[in-house]
Design a protein around this motif. Structure first.
Motif, short mmCIF file in Angstrom:
data_model
loop_
_atom_site.label_atom_id
_atom_site.label_comp_id
_atom_site.label_asym_id
_atom_site.label_seq_id
_atom_site.Cartn_x
_atom_site.Cartn_y
_atom_site.Cartn_z
N VAL A 137 0.86 -1.18 0.00
CA VAL A 137 0.00 0.00 0.00
C VAL A 137 0.90 1.24 0.00
CG1 VAL A 137 -0.30 -0.14 2.53
CG2 VAL A 137 -1.99 1.14 1.12
N PRO A 138 1.54 1.52 -1.14
CA PRO A 138 2.54 2.58 -1.20
C PRO A 138 2.01 3.96 -0.87
CG PRO A 138 2.03 1.74 -3.40
CD PRO A 138 1.42 0.79 -2.42
N GLY A 139 0.71 4.18 -1.06
CA GLY A 139 0.13 5.47 -0.72
C GLY A 139 0.22 5.79 0.76
N ARG A 140 0.35 4.75 1.58
CA ARG A 140 0.44 4.95 3.02
C ARG A 140 1.85 4.72 3.55
NH1 ARG A 140 -5.21 4.57 5.77
NH2 ARG A 140 -3.96 5.24 7.51
N THR A 141 2.58 3.82 2.93
CA THR A 141 3.90 3.46 3.49
C THR A 141 5.05 4.23 2.87
OG1 THR A 141 4.28 1.70 1.87
CG2 THR A 141 3.08 1.10 3.89
N GLY A 142 4.85 4.76 1.66
CA GLY A 142 5.92 5.47 0.99
C GLY A 142 6.87 4.57 0.23
N VAL A 143 6.55 3.28 0.14
CA VAL A 143 7.40 2.35 -0.60
C VAL A 143 6.51 1.34 -1.33
CG1 VAL A 143 7.67 0.76 1.37
CG2 VAL A 143 9.37 0.77 -0.45
N ASP A 144 6.91 1.02 -2.56
CA ASP A 144 6.15 0.11 -3.41
C ASP A 144 6.92 -1.21 -3.52
OD1 ASP A 144 4.53 -1.07 -5.33
OD2 ASP A 144 5.12 0.28 -6.96
#
Length: 295
Positions: A137-144
Motif C-alpha cells: 500500500v505505497p500510498g500509506r507506506t511510501g514504498v512500493d
C-alpha cells in the motif's frame, strides 16, 4: 499450508474511554462469522495498529483467535512494522496464539530499497511456519513492493503465497498474475474488488465488510465461483459506500459509518486520527441511506 482466500475483513478496533473495547470487538468478530466471512484480519491499517501498544495488538489477535475457534472463519493476523525484529515478534506471537496466517504491510516511513524489502520479508517468513501474505500500500507506506521483488519472494520463500494489492492499479494486478499465475493476489481496494477477482484474484481484504459483511461475502463467493454477472452487480451496488468510506483517511469513515449504523457504541479514534468533518459525516450518512445494514 492452507492459503487463505475469499471474503476477508480488515477489522476495525473499537475503543471505549480510550481503551480497546474487548467485549465489543468480540461481538463484531462474531457478526463477521455470522455473515459468512471467510477470514478476519485483526490489527491491520483499518485496526489502527500504528497507535496500538504491542500488548493491545497482541490482545486483539488473541480475541480474534478465541472467537473464531470452532468455526469455519480463519484469522489472518496483522504483523507489520518498520522494524523487522518487531514484525517478527508480532508474527511469532500470532502463530503461537493460533492465527492461521500473517498479513504484513511493507515497512513504512524508513523507505527501504527493494533489496531491503526482500530481506525484511524473507526474515519475517522464515521466523514462522504459517502462511505470509505481503501487503503493498505505497500510498500509506511510501514504498512500493515492485513485481520483481514479489516474484523473488514468492519463488524463494515457501510460505509467502501472495500479496494484498492496494496500489489501486488493475495493470499491476494483471502483471502479477500474467507472470505468476499461482500467486494469490488479494484486492486491497474495495472499489475494484470485482475486477481483481475477474482477473484471477483469489479474494479481498475489505474495509466495507466491517459494515456490510453479507454483501461482501456474496460478492466474493459469486466471483470465485465464476458467477461474474452477480459479482459485478453487487460490486456496482456497493460503489457509493465504497467511495464514501475513503472520503477521509481509513479508518475514519468506516468507524463513523458503523457508529451511525448502531454497530459501535462510541465513536473513538486514537490520535492523531479524529472524527470526520461535519461535511464528510453528512456524505457518509447520505451514502448509508442506500443500504440495509444487518445487525
Amino acid at each position: 499450508m492452507e492459503k487463505l482466500k475469499g471474503a476477508m475483513t480488515a477489522l476495525i478496533t473499537p475503543f471505549k474511554d480510550g481503551k480497546v473495547d474487548e467485549e465489543k470487538y468480540a461481538k463484531l468478530i462474531q457478526r463477521q462469522i455470522d455473515h459468512a466471512i471467510d477470514v478476519v484480519v485483526p490489527v491491520g491499517t483499518t485496526g489502527e495498529s500504528a497507535t496500538l501498544t504491542h500488548d493491545e495488538h497482541k490482545k486483539c489477535i488473541e480475541i480474534a483467535v478465541e472467537v473464531c475457534k470452532g468455526t469455519s472463519t480463519k484469522v489472518m493476523a496483522g504483523a507489520g512494522s518498520n522494524s523487522t525484529h518487531e514484525a517478527i515478534d508480532l508474527a511469532q506471537f500470532a502463530q503461537k496464539a493460533g492465527a492461521d496466517a500473517i498479513l504484513s504491510v511493507s515497512p513504512y516511513y524508513n523507505k527501504p530499497t527493494q533489496e531491503g524489502l526482500y530481506q525484511h520479508y524473507k526474515a519475517l517468513a522464515n521466523a514462522v511456519d504459517i502462511p505470509v501474505l505481503l501487503y503493498n500500500v505505497p500510498g500509506r507506506t511510501g514504498v512500493d513492493i515492485k513485481p520483481e521483488t514479489v516474484f523473488r519472494l514468492f519463488d524463494e520463500v515457501e510460505n509467502i503465497y501472495g500479496i494484498k494489492e492496494a496500489t489501486g492499479s488493475i495493470e499491476r494486478c494483471v502483471e502479477l498474475l500474467a507472470k505468476r499465475p499461482e500467486l494469490y493476489v488479494i484486492s486491497g481496494d474495495d472499489t475494484i474488488n470485482y475486477p481483481i477477482i475477474a482477473n484471477g484474484g483469489m479474494g479481498v481484504i475489505s474495509v466495507t465488510a466491517n459494515l456490510l459483511p453479507d454483501k461482501m461475502s456474496m460478492l466474493v463467493h459469486a466471483g470465485l465461483a465464476g458467477q461474474f454477472d452477480t459479482a459485478k452487480m453487487i460490486n456496482d451496488e456497493l460503489f457509493d459506500i465504497n467511495k464514501a468510506l475513503f472520503i477521509e483517511s481509513n479508518p475514519i469513515p468506516i468507524k463513523a459509518a458503523m457508529y451511525h449504523a448502531g454497530l459501535l457504541d462510541t465513536l473513538e479514534y486514537r490520535l492523531p486520527l479524529v472524527p470526520p468533518s461535519k461535511e464528510n459525516m453528512a456524505k457518509i450518512e447520505n451514502a448509508l441511506t442506500k443500504y440495509k445494514v444487518v445487525q
